[in-house]
Scaffold this active site. Sequence first.
Site, short mmCIF file in Angstrom:
data_model
loop_
_atom_site.label_atom_id
_atom_site.label_comp_id
_atom_site.label_asym_id
_atom_site.label_seq_id
_atom_site.Cartn_x
_atom_site.Cartn_y
_atom_site.Cartn_z
N THR A 1 -6.27 -7.18 4.76
CA THR A 1 -6.44 -7.29 6.22
C THR A 1 -6.41 -8.74 6.69
O THR A 1 -5.86 -9.04 7.76
CB THR A 1 -7.77 -6.62 6.63
OG1 THR A 1 -7.78 -5.30 6.08
CG2 THR A 1 -7.90 -6.54 8.14
N GLY B 1 -11.04 -4.82 -1.21
CA GLY B 1 -11.75 -5.14 0.04
C GLY B 1 -12.18 -6.59 0.12
O GLY B 1 -13.29 -6.90 0.57
N GLY B 2 -11.29 -7.50 -0.27
CA GLY B 2 -11.63 -8.93 -0.26
C GLY B 2 -11.87 -9.50 1.14
O GLY B 2 -12.59 -10.49 1.29
N THR B 3 -11.29 -8.86 2.16
CA THR B 3 -11.48 -9.34 3.52
C THR B 3 -12.94 -9.17 3.93
O THR B 3 -13.53 -8.13 3.67
CB THR B 3 -10.58 -8.53 4.50
OG1 THR B 3 -9.23 -8.78 4.15
CG2 THR B 3 -10.82 -8.94 5.95
N ASP C 1 -0.24 -0.43 -4.31
CA ASP C 1 -1.68 -0.45 -4.03
C ASP C 1 -2.07 0.91 -3.43
O ASP C 1 -1.42 1.37 -2.49
CB ASP C 1 -1.94 -1.60 -3.05
CG ASP C 1 -3.39 -1.82 -2.74
OD1 ASP C 1 -4.21 -1.70 -3.66
OD2 ASP C 1 -3.70 -2.13 -1.57
N HIS C 2 -3.09 1.52 -3.97
CA HIS C 2 -3.55 2.84 -3.48
C HIS C 2 -2.44 3.87 -3.43
O HIS C 2 -2.21 4.52 -2.40
CB HIS C 2 -4.23 2.72 -2.10
CG HIS C 2 -5.51 1.96 -2.17
ND1 HIS C 2 -6.68 2.51 -2.67
CD2 HIS C 2 -5.80 0.68 -1.88
CE1 HIS C 2 -7.63 1.59 -2.65
NE2 HIS C 2 -7.12 0.48 -2.18
N ASP D 1 -4.82 6.08 -7.08
CA ASP D 1 -6.16 6.17 -6.51
C ASP D 1 -6.57 7.63 -6.37
O ASP D 1 -6.28 8.29 -5.37
CB ASP D 1 -6.19 5.46 -5.14
CG ASP D 1 -7.59 5.50 -4.53
OD1 ASP D 1 -8.49 6.08 -5.16
OD2 ASP D 1 -7.77 4.95 -3.43
N SER E 1 0.85 -1.20 0.00
CA SER E 1 0.00 0.00 0.00
C SER E 1 0.88 1.24 0.00
O SER E 1 2.05 1.20 0.43
CB SER E 1 -0.91 0.01 1.23
OG SER E 1 -0.14 0.24 2.38
N GLU F 1 -9.14 3.78 -9.74
CA GLU F 1 -10.40 3.49 -9.03
C GLU F 1 -11.43 4.55 -9.35
O GLU F 1 -11.11 5.73 -9.49
CB GLU F 1 -10.13 3.46 -7.52
CG GLU F 1 -11.37 3.19 -6.68
CD GLU F 1 -11.01 2.92 -5.22
OE1 GLU F 1 -10.08 2.16 -4.94
OE2 GLU F 1 -11.70 3.49 -4.35
P1 13P Z 1 -8.95 -5.80 2.57
O1 13P Z 1 -7.99 -5.29 3.56
O2 13P Z 1 -10.38 -5.55 2.93
O3 13P Z 1 -8.71 -7.25 2.25
O4 13P Z 1 -8.73 -4.98 1.23
C1 13P Z 1 -7.49 -5.08 0.56
C2 13P Z 1 -7.47 -4.20 -0.61
O5 13P Z 1 -8.44 -4.02 -1.31
C3 13P Z 1 -6.21 -3.51 -0.92
O6 13P Z 1 -6.38 -2.56 -1.92
#
Ligand code: 13P
Length: 283
Positions: A234, A210-212, A81-82, A103, A49, A133
């Site tokens: 996460t 946001g797969g978590t 990421d981001h 992002d 990130s 995004e």
């Molecule tokens: P989570 O932390 O919800 O798995 O999201 C990870 C993510 O989308 C990183 O960009």
Amino acid sequence: MLASMKEPLLAAMGGGYAIPGFNFFHQSSAEGIAEEAEARRSPVFLMISGVYARSLGVEVAAAMGRRAAEKVSTPVALHLDHGDGYELAEACVRAGFTSVMIDGSRLPLAENIALTKKVVAMAHPRGVTVEAEIGEVGGVEDAVYEEGGERKLALADPGRAAEFVETTGVDCLAPAIGNVHGLTKREPRLDFALLARVRAAVPIPLAMHGGTGISDDGIRRLVRGGMAKINVGTELKVAWRRGLIAFFEDGGYEPRLAMLAAKAEIRKTVAWKIGLAGSEGKV
Ligand code: 13P
């Protein structure tokens, strides 16, 4: 091996599976992700990130990611990421990342477009792919739902998403469809009908953030619905914590061994998500 995910993402989009993207935080998580991806013969995004890249320093983050990628025989994209600004994206490209996310989703659309175009113009000549995004993917810190359960986040608009892709030339788009980063009190309510409309409107691979906290069935449905990249972050932190707690409760104190215990738990989560993404055996 360090690789571009341009072709693998297109293959995933055409083949009805997704390439997982996992966040790493330090050397042992980077190695756990790459090693499990190799064991499962899956392409993978090894993601750091913007926050972690800044805290480690881009050069250190790049060296960690490169080392993990180069120790395995399967393709690994080193991905920002981001990324929250042009300078960070450029520093990552210079340091050898093969993929960057810019992002600009919190900016007005015109500014998001201008920033994304600038990053694409810098990255593409160096063979680096760009993810962007559109709409707002929430974070645990955001109040995602109103009292009555109504969504507050702005979701992606299919027409604008198509225009955004056409204008910016990005390789991969993360549309907000009700997804939320991090540990949430309840499973986010995803708008699968909106996903279908975005999928129909946008000709490039889509990324799910946001797969978590999304159920196994939810992830499978997202993949069937056309998400070609699935991000998990996460949940790997939770696995890391689980591995360390068990190690310390057993009386362990050697940091190198603690990291191996954490890595073993991270690998289990990586294997599980690769199974859901359907990317096992694709390389
Ligand atoms: P989570 O932390 O919800 O798995 O999201 C990870 C993510 O989308 C990183 O960009």
